[in-house]
Structures are given as structure tokens and as C-alpha cells.
Design a protein around this motif. Structure first.
Motif, mmCIF file in Angstrom:
data_model
loop_
_atom_site.group_PDB
_atom_site.id
_atom_site.type_symbol
_atom_site.label_atom_id
_atom_site.label_comp_id
_atom_site.label_asym_id
_atom_site.label_seq_id
_atom_site.Cartn_x
_atom_site.Cartn_y
_atom_site.Cartn_z
ATOM 1 N N VAL A 32 -39.829 -27.754 -20.886
ATOM 2 C CA VAL A 32 -40.557 -26.483 -20.882
ATOM 3 C C VAL A 32 -39.635 -25.290 -20.654
ATOM 4 C CG1 VAL A 32 -42.694 -27.559 -20.105
ATOM 5 C CG2 VAL A 32 -41.123 -26.621 -18.411
ATOM 6 N N PHE A 33 -38.351 -25.546 -20.410
ATOM 7 C CA PHE A 33 -37.410 -24.469 -20.120
ATOM 8 C C PHE A 33 -37.181 -23.556 -21.317
ATOM 9 C CE2 PHE A 33 -32.633 -23.564 -19.948
ATOM 10 C CZ PHE A 33 -32.793 -22.354 -19.297
ATOM 11 N N LEU A 34 -36.842 -24.119 -22.459
ATOM 12 C CA LEU A 34 -36.464 -23.304 -23.611
ATOM 13 C C LEU A 34 -37.647 -22.848 -24.458
ATOM 14 C CD1 LEU A 34 -33.246 -25.092 -24.865
ATOM 15 C CD2 LEU A 34 -33.405 -22.911 -23.698
ATOM 16 N N ALA A 35 -38.704 -23.636 -24.492
ATOM 17 C CA ALA A 35 -39.849 -23.284 -25.330
ATOM 18 C C ALA A 35 -41.064 -24.044 -24.829
ATOM 19 C CB ALA A 35 -39.575 -23.628 -26.799
ATOM 20 N N THR A 36 -42.012 -23.316 -24.258
ATOM 21 C CA THR A 36 -43.147 -24.006 -23.663
ATOM 22 C C THR A 36 -44.007 -24.702 -24.719
ATOM 23 O OG1 THR A 36 -45.156 -23.776 -22.344
ATOM 24 C CG2 THR A 36 -44.519 -21.874 -23.687
ATOM 25 N N PRO A 37 -44.364 -25.962 -24.487
ATOM 26 C CA PRO A 37 -45.309 -26.625 -25.386
ATOM 27 C C PRO A 37 -46.755 -26.310 -25.035
ATOM 28 C CG PRO A 37 -44.583 -28.170 -23.720
ATOM 29 C CD PRO A 37 -43.830 -26.875 -23.470
ATOM 30 N N VAL A 38 -46.971 -25.571 -23.938
ATOM 31 C CA VAL A 38 -48.329 -25.335 -23.437
ATOM 32 C C VAL A 38 -48.843 -23.989 -23.954
ATOM 33 C CG1 VAL A 38 -49.819 -25.280 -21.415
ATOM 34 C CG2 VAL A 38 -47.736 -26.653 -21.389
ATOM 35 N N VAL A 39 -49.376 -23.975 -25.134
ATOM 36 C CA VAL A 39 -50.008 -22.800 -25.722
ATOM 37 C C VAL A 39 -51.152 -23.320 -26.581
ATOM 38 C CG1 VAL A 39 -49.758 -20.833 -27.277
ATOM 39 C CG2 VAL A 39 -47.863 -21.449 -25.759
ATOM 40 N N PRO A 40 -52.336 -22.745 -26.472
ATOM 41 C CA PRO A 40 -52.727 -21.642 -25.601
ATOM 42 C C PRO A 40 -52.890 -22.075 -24.144
ATOM 43 C CG PRO A 40 -54.605 -22.425 -26.810
ATOM 44 C CD PRO A 40 -53.431 -23.189 -27.342
ATOM 45 N N MET A 41 -52.995 -21.079 -23.251
ATOM 46 C CA MET A 41 -53.078 -21.379 -21.832
ATOM 47 C C MET A 41 -54.316 -22.199 -21.507
ATOM 48 S SD MET A 41 -51.160 -20.937 -19.290
ATOM 49 C CE MET A 41 -51.345 -21.741 -17.715
ATOM 50 N N GLY A 42 -55.382 -22.004 -22.256
ATOM 51 C CA GLY A 42 -56.611 -22.744 -22.025
ATOM 52 C C GLY A 42 -56.493 -24.225 -22.279
ATOM 53 N N LEU A 94 -44.371 -24.993 -12.441
ATOM 54 C CA LEU A 94 -45.247 -26.150 -12.258
ATOM 55 C C LEU A 94 -44.485 -27.445 -12.540
ATOM 56 C CD1 LEU A 94 -48.339 -26.590 -11.651
ATOM 57 C CD2 LEU A 94 -48.639 -26.730 -14.140
ATOM 58 N N ALA A 95 -43.752 -27.472 -13.645
ATOM 59 C CA ALA A 95 -43.016 -28.672 -14.043
ATOM 60 C C ALA A 95 -41.843 -28.957 -13.117
ATOM 61 C CB ALA A 95 -42.521 -28.531 -15.478
ATOM 62 N N ARG A 96 -41.338 -27.927 -12.448
ATOM 63 C CA ARG A 96 -40.253 -28.151 -11.491
ATOM 64 C C ARG A 96 -40.737 -29.002 -10.317
ATOM 65 N NH1 ARG A 96 -38.912 -23.137 -10.494
ATOM 66 N NH2 ARG A 96 -36.979 -23.049 -11.716
ATOM 67 N N ARG A 97 -41.987 -28.843 -9.925
ATOM 68 C CA ARG A 97 -42.532 -29.580 -8.788
ATOM 69 C C ARG A 97 -42.999 -30.978 -9.169
ATOM 70 N NH1 ARG A 97 -43.286 -26.324 -4.457
ATOM 71 N NH2 ARG A 97 -42.841 -24.125 -4.832
ATOM 72 N N ALA A 98 -43.610 -31.100 -10.334
ATOM 73 C CA ALA A 98 -44.063 -32.397 -10.840
ATOM 74 C C ALA A 98 -44.306 -32.226 -12.333
ATOM 75 C CB ALA A 98 -45.331 -32.865 -10.134
ATOM 76 N N PRO A 99 -44.097 -33.271 -13.129
ATOM 77 C CA PRO A 99 -44.170 -33.121 -14.588
ATOM 78 C C PRO A 99 -45.589 -32.935 -15.104
ATOM 79 C CG PRO A 99 -43.834 -35.407 -13.999
ATOM 80 C CD PRO A 99 -43.713 -34.616 -12.722
ATOM 81 N N LEU A 100 -45.680 -32.575 -16.385
ATOM 82 C CA LEU A 100 -46.944 -32.429 -17.089
ATOM 83 C C LEU A 100 -47.125 -33.620 -18.025
ATOM 84 C CD1 LEU A 100 -46.510 -28.697 -18.165
ATOM 85 C CD2 LEU A 100 -47.503 -29.559 -16.048
ATOM 86 N N VAL A 101 -48.364 -33.904 -18.368
ATOM 87 C CA VAL A 101 -48.650 -34.983 -19.314
ATOM 88 C C VAL A 101 -49.441 -34.387 -20.476
ATOM 89 C CG1 VAL A 101 -50.785 -35.702 -18.146
ATOM 90 C CG2 VAL A 101 -49.516 -37.338 -19.549
#
Length: 351
Positions: free
Chosen positions: A177-187, A218-225
Motif C-alpha cells: 500500500v506504500f506506492l499505490a493504494t489498492p483500496v479505492v473507493p474508500m467505501g 492501518l497496514a503498518r499495524r496489521a495487514p489488510l485482506v
């Protein structure tokens, strides 16, 4: 960064909400009804919807009032503070029973299975701080755009974050998620409430990009799935906040530098981000130099030389510049913002 605290709406009981959906609203009276209908049609029953109006000048709040016959809906009226501040304020109103928080934009539309799919993913992956689904484009009138282009674009952006030897695997960690977030849209993102509170919420000094900055923390503390299904429709229109290209470039650089130099990085985080950065810069350099040579071969001398110079600059940029961390002009949120009134479903009374 969490906004002002307030009394939870409800607490305790099997029928009380497990998921709080926060919708920041600003001058989207044209779209908010469709957004509301899609959220209230979720198959997951135990939800509440908190709409935070950020000093709208149109009929958006009145449109939301038309949904206050549903006890799950709350309208919070705020002085202007920006989308990040509105999201934080909405999360502060979450019911005591709420375990998860989603942040839906005021012009997007979600599929009925969105919340249930994300809750199931988090229950199946207790190590994850959040779960996200994919999206697809719709136009201003809600019609489909570009087929599967948006979903494919987000998967491609996700791959940008992979360093050689990355270890995220099934999860999406800070390297992805550092260079390009895969989480779009925020919803498309559902987060554990505990994880949201641990991050400190959204940074209101970002007018755009606050969702990406939040996702990195968020991902620094624990990953996303990831739930690899297109369950959110992302609306494209002239009012999108991401339309200012110059501001977007500076915001991206600020996000990179803020994450890279964060005091919260562990030694492992710092080493991973450095490797991701170097890998990306090498690949970008090779690509741009190849493009420049191709331009030269076609006789486009100036364009070719400029592209080659750009490629060489990427190779020389060993790390983000520290000065990129400065707030982007015009992006700092309003410092003094406050709750004016709260109107609750069925009751509709202000406090």
C-alpha cells in the motif's frame, strides 16, 4: 487525529449494530439518496449509518432527512472541516456495540453483499486490521463505465507495491500500500474499530489522499485482506476531489515521504519500504529510458531527451525527499470545526 468524542448512540443487545457506516456529505444532494439506499439495502442486518454533513450548501441534508424514518440513520451537522474531519467525527458517534467501521463516500454505490462479505473476511482472518473489496466505475447518472477497467487498474496499482522478495502473501501489508493504494473507493474498506482507533483516524491536513495515508498507517499495524469481488461502484464526474492533477502529484509525494520517514516504522518496516522504493525507482527508470530511446528513434528529439532525463532522475532518487512531507498548499483542513446538531432516525430531534 480522532475527532471530538461523543456519547454512543446505542450499546449492548443482540440487535444493536456491529458495523457503523460513516458517510461524509458535502454538496452531493444529487447523489446521496442513491448512496443511502444502497447502504440501507445491505444484507448484513446489524448496521447503523451516520451521515456527517460538512457544511453543505445544497439540499443534501434535507435528502438525508428523508431517510430518518429508519432508526439506523443518524444525521450529524458540522461546521466545515473537510472529509477527513467528517469521517473522524462520524466514527466518534459509533454505537458502543459496533466492532467495525466503514467509510462510504457520498456519491458511491455499494452492492447488497458488501458488508457481509467484508465482515466474513475479517472473521476468517483475525490477524487483519481491515478487509477491502474491488470497485467498478459508474458515470454521473449511475451508468456503467469502461467495463472491468477500474478493477483491473486497482490490481495493477497493487502490484506496484511488491518489492522483490515481498512477504505480504495473501495479505496486503505496508509493502503493497506504500506506492499505490489498492483500496479505492474508500467505501470498499471495512476496518476493525480497534484498529481505526489505534491509528488515530484520518489526517485532516490532507484534502485528498487522506484515505491512502490512513490505509498505510492501518497496514503498518496489521495487514489488510482482499475480497476479490467488485462490490462498490465508484462514480466519476466533474466534481471528483481527485481532479486537480498538480495537487495530486504533490499529495502523492507527501504520502510517500510521510510513510517513509514515519517514526512509527519498525526497523523491518523501514528496510521493507527502502527496498520497495528502490525496486520501483529502478523499474520506472528502465521504462522511461526505453520510452525516450523509442522517441529518439522516431525523430522526436526533444521529447526523447526529456524522457531519458526523467528516467535518469528516477535512478538517482534513492529515497523520497524529506521536504515532500510539507502540507500541500490549499489542503490543510479547517482547524476549528464542531458539531452543530444531531438528528436521529425516527426521533429526528437535535441535541
Amino acid at each position: 487525529m480522532v475527532s471530538d468524542a461523543s456519547t454512543p448512540l446505542r450499546s449492548g443487545g443482540d440487535a444493536d449494530p456491529r458495523v457503523t457506516v460513516v458517510i461524509p456529505l458535502h454538496d452531493r444532494g444529487r447523489y446521496i439518496a442513491e448512496t443511502m439506499r444502497s447502504v440501507l439495502a445491505q444484507r448484513f442486518a446489524r448496521i447503523e449509518v451516520i451521515v456527517v454533513d460538512d457544511a453543505s450548501t445544497d439540499d443534501g441534508p434535507d435528502v438525508v432527512r428523508g431517510f430518518l424514518d429508519d432508526p439506523r440513520v443518524t444525521l450529524v451537522l458540522r461546521s466545515h472541516g473537510g472529509a477527513a474531519a467528517a469521517r473522524n467525527a462520524g466514527a466518534a458517534f459509533a454505537a458502543g456495540s459496533s466492532e467495525f467501521i466503514a467509510f462510504m463516500d457520498d456519491d458511491d454505490v455499494c452492492e447488497p453483499a458488501l458488508i457481509s462479505a467484508l465482515v466474513e473476511a475479517l472473521e476468517a482472518h483475525p490477524a487483519a486490521s481491515g478487509a477491502f473489496a474491488r470497485g467498478e466505475y459508474i458515470d454521473a447518472d449511475g451508468g456503467p463505465m469502461h467495463g472491468r477497467a477500474f478493477r483491473s487498474q486497482m490490481v495493477s496499482r497493487e502490484e506496484l507495491g511488491l518489492a522483490d522478495g515481498a512477504v505480504s502473501g495473501h495479505y496486503r501489508g505496508i509493502d503493497q500500500v506504500f506506492l499505490a493504494t489498492p483500496v479505492v473507493p474508500m467505501g470498499a474498506l471495512l476496518v476493525r474499530r480497534s484498529a481505526y482507533e489505534a491509528t488515530g483516524g484520518f489526517d485532516p491536513t490532507f484534502a485528498v489522499g487522506q484515505d491512502w495515508d490512513f490505509t498505510i498507517r492501518l497496514a503498518r499495524r496489521a495487514p489488510l485482506v482482499v475480497v476479490d469481488r467488485a462490490l462498490v461502484r465508484y462514480r466519476r464526474h466533474s466534481g471528483n476531489a481527485s481532479g486537480n492533477h498538480a495537487r495530486n502529484v504533490r499529495t502523492v509525494r507527501r504520502i510517500w515521504a510521510t510513510a517513509y520517514y514515519s517514526g512509527e516504522n519498525t526497523r523491518a518496516d523501514a528496510a521493507l519500504l527502502a527496498r520497495v522504493w528502490r525496486t520501483h525507482q529502478r523499474r520506472t527508470s528502465v521504462r522511461k529510458i526505453a520510452q525516450g530511446r523509442a522517441l529518439l528513434a522516431r525523430g522526436r528529439l526533444v521529447e526523447g531527451l526529456v524522457r531519458i532525463a526523467d528516467g535518469l532522475a528516477h535512478r538517482a532518487l534513492l529515497r523520497p525527499l524529506r521536504r515532500w512531507r510539507r502540507p500541500v498548499p490549499g489542503s490543510v483542513g479547517v482547524a476549528e470545526h464542531r458539531t452543530i446538531a444531531v438528528e436521529r432516525g425516527l426521533v429526528g430531534t437535535a441535541r
